[in-house]
Design a protein around this motif. Structure first.
Motif, PDB file in Angstrom:
ATOM      1  N   ALA A 147       0.822  -1.216   0.000  1.00  0.00           N
ATOM      2  CA  ALA A 147       0.000   0.000   0.000  1.00  0.00           C
ATOM      3  C   ALA A 147       0.853   1.260   0.000  1.00  0.00           C
ATOM      4  O   ALA A 147       0.385   2.332  -0.370  1.00  0.00           O
ATOM      5  N   SER A 148       2.122   1.140   0.405  1.00  0.00           N
ATOM      6  CA  SER A 148       2.963   2.333   0.505  1.00  0.00           C
ATOM      7  C   SER A 148       3.352   2.878  -0.867  1.00  0.00           C
ATOM      8  O   SER A 148       3.804   4.008  -0.975  1.00  0.00           O
ATOM      9  N   LEU A 149       3.181   2.062  -1.934  1.00  0.00           N
ATOM     10  CA  LEU A 149       3.571   2.525  -3.267  1.00  0.00           C
ATOM     11  C   LEU A 149       2.810   3.791  -3.643  1.00  0.00           C
ATOM     12  O   LEU A 149       3.392   4.747  -4.156  1.00  0.00           O
ATOM     13  N   MET A 150       1.507   3.800  -3.404  1.00  0.00           N
ATOM     14  CA  MET A 150       0.711   4.976  -3.746  1.00  0.00           C
ATOM     15  C   MET A 150       1.183   6.200  -2.962  1.00  0.00           C
ATOM     16  O   MET A 150       1.265   7.295  -3.494  1.00  0.00           O
ATOM     17  N   ALA A 151       1.507   5.976  -1.687  1.00  0.00           N
ATOM     18  CA  ALA A 151       1.975   7.099  -0.857  1.00  0.00           C
ATOM     19  C   ALA A 151       3.284   7.655  -1.392  1.00  0.00           C
ATOM     20  O   ALA A 151       3.562   8.850  -1.261  1.00  0.00           O
ATOM     21  N   GLN A 154       2.297   9.408  -5.193  1.00  0.00           N
ATOM     22  CA  GLN A 154       1.427  10.586  -5.228  1.00  0.00           C
ATOM     23  C   GLN A 154       2.168  11.926  -5.116  1.00  0.00           C
ATOM     24  O   GLN A 154       1.894  12.837  -5.891  1.00  0.00           O
ATOM     25  N   PRO A 155       3.148  12.082  -4.196  1.00  0.00           N
ATOM     26  CA  PRO A 155       3.854  13.373  -4.142  1.00  0.00           C
ATOM     27  C   PRO A 155       4.648  13.672  -5.417  1.00  0.00           C
ATOM     28  O   PRO A 155       4.884  14.838  -5.735  1.00  0.00           O
ATOM     29  N   MET A 156       5.042  12.631  -6.141  1.00  0.00           N
ATOM     30  CA  MET A 156       5.813  12.825  -7.377  1.00  0.00           C
ATOM     31  C   MET A 156       4.958  13.408  -8.504  1.00  0.00           C
ATOM     32  O   MET A 156       5.482  13.925  -9.487  1.00  0.00           O
ATOM     33  N   LEU A 157       3.636  13.293  -8.378  1.00  0.00           N
ATOM     34  CA  LEU A 157       2.739  13.758  -9.438  1.00  0.00           C
ATOM     35  C   LEU A 157       2.454  15.254  -9.342  1.00  0.00           C
ATOM     36  O   LEU A 157       2.071  15.877 -10.336  1.00  0.00           O
ATOM     37  N   ALA A 158       2.652  15.824  -8.160  1.00  0.00           N
ATOM     38  CA  ALA A 158       2.287  17.224  -7.935  1.00  0.00           C
ATOM     39  C   ALA A 158       3.048  18.163  -8.868  1.00  0.00           C
ATOM     40  O   ALA A 158       4.269  18.095  -8.977  1.00  0.00           O
ATOM     41  N   GLY A 159       2.308  19.012  -9.567  1.00  0.00           N
ATOM     42  CA  GLY A 159       2.899  20.030 -10.432  1.00  0.00           C
ATOM     43  C   GLY A 159       3.523  19.488 -11.706  1.00  0.00           C
ATOM     44  O   GLY A 159       4.215  20.214 -12.412  1.00  0.00           O
ATOM     45  N   LYS A 160       3.290  18.207 -12.027  1.00  0.00           N
ATOM     46  CA  LYS A 160       3.898  17.583 -13.213  1.00  0.00           C
ATOM     47  C   LYS A 160       2.825  16.989 -14.114  1.00  0.00           C
ATOM     48  O   LYS A 160       1.728  16.669 -13.682  1.00  0.00           O
ATOM     49  N   THR A 161       3.198  16.835 -15.403  1.00  0.00           N
ATOM     50  CA  THR A 161       2.362  16.075 -16.343  1.00  0.00           C
ATOM     51  C   THR A 161       3.051  14.732 -16.552  1.00  0.00           C
ATOM     52  O   THR A 161       4.208  14.679 -16.957  1.00  0.00           O
ATOM     53  N   THR A 162       2.337  13.657 -16.250  1.00  0.00           N
ATOM     54  CA  THR A 162       2.936  12.326 -16.156  1.00  0.00           C
ATOM     55  C   THR A 162       2.233  11.343 -17.077  1.00  0.00           C
ATOM     56  O   THR A 162       1.013  11.381 -17.219  1.00  0.00           O
ATOM     57  N   VAL A 163       3.029  10.457 -17.702  1.00  0.00           N
ATOM     58  CA  VAL A 163       2.453   9.311 -18.419  1.00  0.00           C
ATOM     59  C   VAL A 163       2.977   8.031 -17.778  1.00  0.00           C
ATOM     60  O   VAL A 163       4.018   8.038 -17.115  1.00  0.00           O
ATOM     61  N   LEU A 164       2.261   6.953 -17.994  1.00  0.00           N
ATOM     62  CA  LEU A 164       2.714   5.632 -17.569  1.00  0.00           C
ATOM     63  C   LEU A 164       3.216   4.878 -18.784  1.00  0.00           C
ATOM     64  O   LEU A 164       2.655   4.982 -19.870  1.00  0.00           O
ATOM     65  N   CYS A 210      -3.698  14.384  -7.650  1.00  0.00           N
ATOM     66  CA  CYS A 210      -2.593  14.658  -6.706  1.00  0.00           C
ATOM     67  C   CYS A 210      -1.854  15.955  -7.045  1.00  0.00           C
ATOM     68  O   CYS A 210      -0.621  16.028  -6.920  1.00  0.00           O
ATOM     69  N   GLY A 211      -2.581  16.953  -7.491  1.00  0.00           N
ATOM     70  CA  GLY A 211      -1.966  18.247  -7.778  1.00  0.00           C
ATOM     71  C   GLY A 211      -1.192  18.308  -9.072  1.00  0.00           C
ATOM     72  O   GLY A 211      -0.464  19.265  -9.324  1.00  0.00           O
ATOM     73  N   GLY A 212      -1.344  17.289  -9.913  1.00  0.00           N
ATOM     74  CA  GLY A 212      -0.686  17.276 -11.224  1.00  0.00           C
ATOM     75  C   GLY A 212      -1.640  16.760 -12.280  1.00  0.00           C
ATOM     76  O   GLY A 212      -2.855  16.669 -12.050  1.00  0.00           O
ATOM     77  N   LEU A 213      -1.105  16.435 -13.447  1.00  0.00           N
ATOM     78  CA  LEU A 213      -1.911  15.899 -14.545  1.00  0.00           C
ATOM     79  C   LEU A 213      -1.368  14.528 -14.925  1.00  0.00           C
ATOM     80  O   LEU A 213      -0.162  14.349 -15.064  1.00  0.00           O
ATOM     81  N   LEU A 214      -2.267  13.567 -15.103  1.00  0.00           N
ATOM     82  CA  LEU A 214      -1.878  12.208 -15.455  1.00  0.00           C
ATOM     83  C   LEU A 214      -2.614  11.806 -16.723  1.00  0.00           C
ATOM     84  O   LEU A 214      -3.825  11.981 -16.831  1.00  0.00           O
TER      85      LEU A 214
END
Length: 293
Positions: A147-151, A154-164, A210-214
């Motif tokens: 469960a800690s993976l999401m924690a 999530q902070p890495m997504l803030a203020g960024k545009t992210t793809v998987l 999470c404060g960013g765009l995915l």
């Protein structure tokens, strides 16, 4: 004239976000005449026509753009790789990393299914993880019920545009579902019912999380080196780029040139043999590429 960002493209319409509102826009014919096409992620100037409609008038300069999926201005990619079923594959990982480096997209490596490794396999994988961390890459590992993976993500997504991105069958859709439960991507069932190698056509959309765009398309599929020239490949291996400043010849390809700092670093172990072998293979692919006219 107003400024906004295209968050979704669907059926010839571009949905431009401005101050929390989505405006359904058409593209001006001038884009077609220039051979341009607005992309999801583009910052654009647009004019309103009525309450919630408008026209895209201008595309601002892009930081980068991908072909599959068609999306622009990506900051980072979470690379999801399993360590078992399918097995961890350094050449596939390096292929992804090189393409991301060429687009100036920051990679975050996420290794899943760590619980399936034997002690011996774990020792080998730990050595690889240390190699990639030493190069400068962020590496996260996750176990089956972690469960800690999401924690951590999530902070890495803030203020960024992210793809998987990543291998097939490693849980990209599951990861997206956990980050954005409302997406409810059908994990596994779709691929089984459609048969191997087929996929559903889905539109690209940037979703606030999470404060960013995915990007809600799991990953991208263009992993050849069509846009990379042979002289540019060194820059896609960060440890080569740092060391290559010591090469005698500018534009050294680190093959048979004399006084090559990269080859010297290979001999001392400062550059790993498998990374150099992958560089050689990728360089050969670029040499073998059919010329573009």
């Amino acid at each position: 004239m107003a400024q906004g960002q295209i968050r979704k493209a669907l059926s010839g319409y571009y949905y431009v976000e401005q101050d929390g509102e989505l405006i359904q826009c058409r593209g001006r014919g001038v884009f077609r005449n220039r051979g341009e096409s607005p992309l999801v992620g583009d910052v654009v100037d647009f004019t309103r026509e009525g309450e919630s409609d408008g026209y895209v008038m201008k595309i601002h300069p892009r930081k980068n753009e991908l072909v599959r999926p068609p999306i622009a201005n990506i900051d980072q990619a979470i690379l999801v790789f399993s360590v078992k079923e399918p097995d961890f594959n350094t050449i596939l990982l390096d292929r992804f990393l090189v393409v991301l480096e060429s687009f100036h997209i920051e990679p975050i490596i996420c290794l899943t299914k760590m619980d399936l490794l034997t002690d011996e396999e774990l020792g080998q994988l730990t050595a690889y993880i240390e190699d990639y961390k030493k190069i400068g890459y962020e590496v996260m590992t996750t176990f089956k019920e972690d469960a800690s993976l999401m924690a951590r993500i999530q902070p890495m997504l803030a203020g960024k545009t992210t793809v998987l991105a990543g291998q097939s069958g490693v849980g990209k859709s599951t990861l997206l579902n956990t980050l954005i439960p409302e997406l409810n991507l059908k994990t596994g069932i779709i691929s089984q019912s459609l048969g191997r190698g087929k996929h559903t056509t889905r539109h690209v959309e940037l979703i606030e999380v999470c404060g960013g765009l995915l990007a809600d398309t799991p990953g991208f599929s263009s992993f050849d080196f069509d846009t990379i020239e042979k002289e540019e490949l060194t820059a896609c291996f960060p440890e080569f780029l740092r060391i290559s400043e010591g090469c005698k010849f500018r534009g050294c390809l680190h093959m048979k040139e004399p006084k090559c700092a990269v080859k010297s670093a290979l001999e001392t172990g400062d550059i790993k043999e498998y990374r150099y072998a992958h560089y050689e293979q990728f360089l050969q692919e670029i040499f073998d590429r059919k010329p573009r006219y």
